[in-house]
Design a protein around this motif. Sequence first.
Motif, short mmCIF file in Angstrom:
data_model
loop_
_atom_site.label_atom_id
_atom_site.label_comp_id
_atom_site.label_asym_id
_atom_site.label_seq_id
_atom_site.Cartn_x
_atom_site.Cartn_y
_atom_site.Cartn_z
N ALA A 17 1.09 -1.43 0.09
CA ALA A 17 0.26 0.15 -0.32
C ALA A 17 0.69 1.40 0.16
O ALA A 17 0.51 2.11 -0.82
N THR A 18 1.74 1.46 0.60
CA THR A 18 2.51 2.43 0.68
C THR A 18 3.86 2.56 -0.48
O THR A 18 3.18 3.65 -1.20
N SER A 21 0.75 3.49 -2.69
CA SER A 21 0.55 5.26 -2.71
C SER A 21 2.25 6.05 -2.73
O SER A 21 1.58 7.26 -4.13
N ALA A 25 1.05 9.32 -5.62
CA ALA A 25 1.61 10.18 -5.74
C ALA A 25 3.00 10.90 -7.16
O ALA A 25 2.30 12.14 -7.46
#
Length: 110
Positions: A17-18, A21, A25
């Motif tokens: 998930a990091t 993300s 971004a």
Amino acid sequence: MDNTYITQNAEILAKIATIGSFVVAVSALIFSYLQSRFRKHEIKRAYYCEVLEWYSKTISILSNLNYCLKNSHAKFAEKRDQLLPMLSTQIEIGRFYFPNKKRLISQNGC
């Protein structure tokens, strides 16, 4: 099921998930940058189109006025009297596109 197995899977999912993300971004940043560059180009192009339109209209008025001034017939005098205010208007509009810039005067006055 073992608690360590669940904890490891949760950690892996958190890392995924990091990373996801981060990718989203960075993609948004790149997209935003490209959009701003495109918008700058679009504004610059619109400005050049407006200047070209102003230039074309001004040259047309000047050409017609030149023709009217070379001929001394009364009908050309009437046309000249219509063209002179139009030329004056074009000059004023041109001042917005090409404003006068004050020159810095050095101490010796040159």
